[in-house]
Design a protein around this motif. Structure first.
Motif, mmCIF file in Angstrom:
data_model
loop_
_atom_site.group_PDB
_atom_site.id
_atom_site.type_symbol
_atom_site.label_atom_id
_atom_site.label_comp_id
_atom_site.label_asym_id
_atom_site.label_seq_id
_atom_site.Cartn_x
_atom_site.Cartn_y
_atom_site.Cartn_z
ATOM 1 N N ILE A 113 -4.014 0.101 0.480
ATOM 2 C CA ILE A 113 -3.579 -0.356 -0.741
ATOM 3 C C ILE A 113 -5.062 -0.162 -1.680
ATOM 4 O O ILE A 113 -5.886 -1.046 -0.794
ATOM 5 C CB ILE A 113 -2.441 -1.396 -0.948
ATOM 6 C CG1 ILE A 113 -1.875 -1.239 -0.314
ATOM 7 C CG2 ILE A 113 -3.011 -1.496 -2.698
ATOM 8 C CD1 ILE A 113 -0.756 -2.165 -0.411
ATOM 9 N N THR A 114 -5.172 1.054 -2.336
ATOM 10 C CA THR A 114 -6.543 0.303 -3.455
ATOM 11 C C THR A 114 -6.235 0.089 -4.570
ATOM 12 O O THR A 114 -5.660 -0.005 -5.702
ATOM 13 C CB THR A 114 -6.887 2.440 -3.753
ATOM 14 O OG1 THR A 114 -7.433 2.770 -2.283
ATOM 15 C CG2 THR A 114 -8.308 1.954 -3.598
ATOM 16 N N LEU A 115 -7.138 -1.141 -5.308
ATOM 17 C CA LEU A 115 -7.035 -1.426 -6.387
ATOM 18 C C LEU A 115 -8.529 -1.237 -7.236
ATOM 19 O O LEU A 115 -9.545 -1.996 -6.453
ATOM 20 C CB LEU A 115 -7.044 -2.918 -6.358
ATOM 21 C CG LEU A 115 -6.257 -3.342 -7.458
ATOM 22 C CD1 LEU A 115 -4.904 -3.503 -7.875
ATOM 23 C CD2 LEU A 115 -6.452 -4.795 -7.336
ATOM 24 N N GLY A 116 -8.423 -1.157 -8.356
ATOM 25 C CA GLY A 116 -9.706 -0.251 -9.438
ATOM 26 C C GLY A 116 -9.457 -2.262 -9.498
ATOM 27 O O GLY A 116 -8.954 -2.717 -9.804
ATOM 28 N N SER A 117 -11.240 -2.332 -9.963
ATOM 29 C CA SER A 117 -11.352 -3.739 -10.611
ATOM 30 C C SER A 117 -10.341 -4.574 -11.784
ATOM 31 O O SER A 117 -10.436 -5.649 -11.817
ATOM 32 C CB SER A 117 -13.092 -4.008 -10.910
ATOM 33 O OG SER A 117 -13.223 -2.726 -11.460
ATOM 34 N N VAL B 254 -2.153 -1.469 -11.384
ATOM 35 C CA VAL B 254 -1.958 -0.123 -10.589
ATOM 36 C C VAL B 254 -2.209 0.331 -8.758
ATOM 37 O O VAL B 254 -3.140 1.281 -9.290
ATOM 38 C CB VAL B 254 -0.976 1.129 -11.310
ATOM 39 C CG1 VAL B 254 0.037 1.339 -10.818
ATOM 40 C CG2 VAL B 254 -0.714 0.687 -12.552
ATOM 41 N N PRO B 255 -1.749 -0.696 -8.187
ATOM 42 C CA PRO B 255 -2.788 -0.118 -6.857
ATOM 43 C C PRO B 255 -2.368 1.135 -6.566
ATOM 44 O O PRO B 255 -1.042 1.150 -7.234
ATOM 45 C CB PRO B 255 -2.196 -1.238 -6.018
ATOM 46 C CG PRO B 255 -1.775 -2.477 -7.104
ATOM 47 C CD PRO B 255 -1.696 -1.683 -8.330
#
Length: 378
Positions: A32-36, A40-41
């Motif tokens: 799972i990648t999440l922007g700062s 919406v991961p």
């Protein structure tokens, strides 16, 4: 190919559970990648669509159908009185693999000793509905006020007592608070919208996801050990090595030696993972999906464990018991000590972790038969 309507819309908890949840998914095989600034991961599974929401509001969005499923606390399902299906309990929290408690607490020097002493008093909490139901159950009439946070500091000036969540109790002790009673014990749960749960494809996806998450949780509390043992010392080693099941014993190319695989349960704080040192290592694996975690004993371990210039099984058993007991009791610290003592290698705690690339490279260097034996043991 999945369509937007067929994807499982999954809520990931924002806040205290966020990092632990993303790490759990990673150990289960999903990235799972999440922007700062993003809510919406991205997830490396085309059949899942993620949304980041606070655990406190997860249940009502799952109930409404805005989400098919979500991960939240059982406490927030109770607090919001949401009509959702709890598919599974996932026992992990912010700091460790454990349940949490909502407790009634007062200052250490408070005259309040039991629940009935709160008659007519003021209680501050984030879980107003849950606290009111608790008071009603015992026939106590007190005023419950909503707290937006920093609840521990509101007694005694702003409230007579608080109902607050605790995982280890350290925050309560730091604020000189005393627990009067446990209001609710809670764990993280996987919840699902009832209509989505009736959709066979979405339910199957959710159940497969739960299976892998539970596997990752179970694997995190186990340590797999693989060591080579002289065949004539095998009875002594088996007498001291604990195992969830009978250990797997495999023949080696040297007929005088065998490989022993077993599983032990170390303290939760001592999940040992370590690197190779001095070109010598023993490898152990915990398998959750395709992920394997590598741990180290040393090539000298069996010499110290089984011989140590000892000729008798009794001496070998005593030495083996000493090492195993120390590793079970002190975890990583013991592993570093024995590595230094036996291999003369200076390791630091930060040296103990393998990257995914290193793990895959290690798997490639292990024969298929040997890897199969390890997976069987894990």
């Amino acid at each position: 190919m999945s369509t937007p309507s067929s994807r499982l819309k999954l809520g990931i908890p924002k806040g205290s559970l966020q990092d632990a949840t993303i790490e759990l998914f990673s150990r289960a095989g999903w990235k799972i990648t999440l922007g700062s600034r993003s809510y919406v991961p991205a997830i490396d599974d085309p059949e899942i669509e993620c949304l980041l929401l606070r655990a406190q509001e997860m249940a009502r969005y799952v109930q409404s159908g805005a989400l098919d499923a979500g991960i939240t606390g059982h406490d927030w399902v109770v607090e919001t009185a949401a009509d959702v299906e709890e598919l599974a309990e996932l026992v992990y929290a912010k700091q460790r693999l454990a349940r949490v408690r909502w407790v009634l607490a007062v200052p250490e020097d408070s005259p309040i000793r039991e629940l009935r002493d709160l008659q007519g008093k003021v209680i501050a909490t984030e879980v107003v509905h849950l606290t009111e139901k608790y008071l009603q159950r015992f026939g106590v009439n007190a005023r419950v006020e909503f707290s937006w946070g920093a609840t521990e500091v509101k007694v005694p000036q702003l409230a007579d007592a608080i109902v607050e969540v605790t995982e280890t109790g350290s925050s309560l002790r730091a604020n000189r608070l005393r627990i009067v009673d446990t209001v609710l014990e809670s764990a993280t749960v996987f919840i699902m919208n009832r209509a989505a749960a009736a959709d066979s494809a979405k339910r199957e996806k959710a159940e497969n996801l739960i299976l892998m998450l539970k596997g990752a949780i179970d694997a995190a509390s186990k340590v797999g050990l693989l060591l080579n043992v002289r065949r004539d010392h095998l009875p002594a080693v088996l007498a001291v090595l604990p195992a969830l099941k009978n250990p797997t014993i495999s023949n080696l190319s040297d007929p005088d030696w065998v490989a022993v695989n077993t599983i032990i349960e170390p303290p939760a704080s001592a999940q040992t993972q370590s690197r190779q040192s001095s070109g010598h290592c023993r490898i152990s694996f915990e398998q959750d999906r395709a992920l394997m975690r590598i741990r180290k004993l040393t090539s000298q371990l069996e010499k110290h464990l089984l011989s140590r210039r000892a000729q008798s099984d009794a001496e070998a058993q005593r030495v083996a018991s000493e090492i195993v007991s120390d590793v079970r009791r002190r975890g990583d610290a013991a592993l570093l000590t024995w590595t230094n003592k036996l291999d003369h290698a200076e390791l630091r705690p930060k040296d103990l972790w393998f990257s995914q690339k290193e793990i895959r490279a290690a798997e490639c260097n292990v024969s298929p038969d040997f890897l199969g034996a390890i997976r069987h043991a894990a």
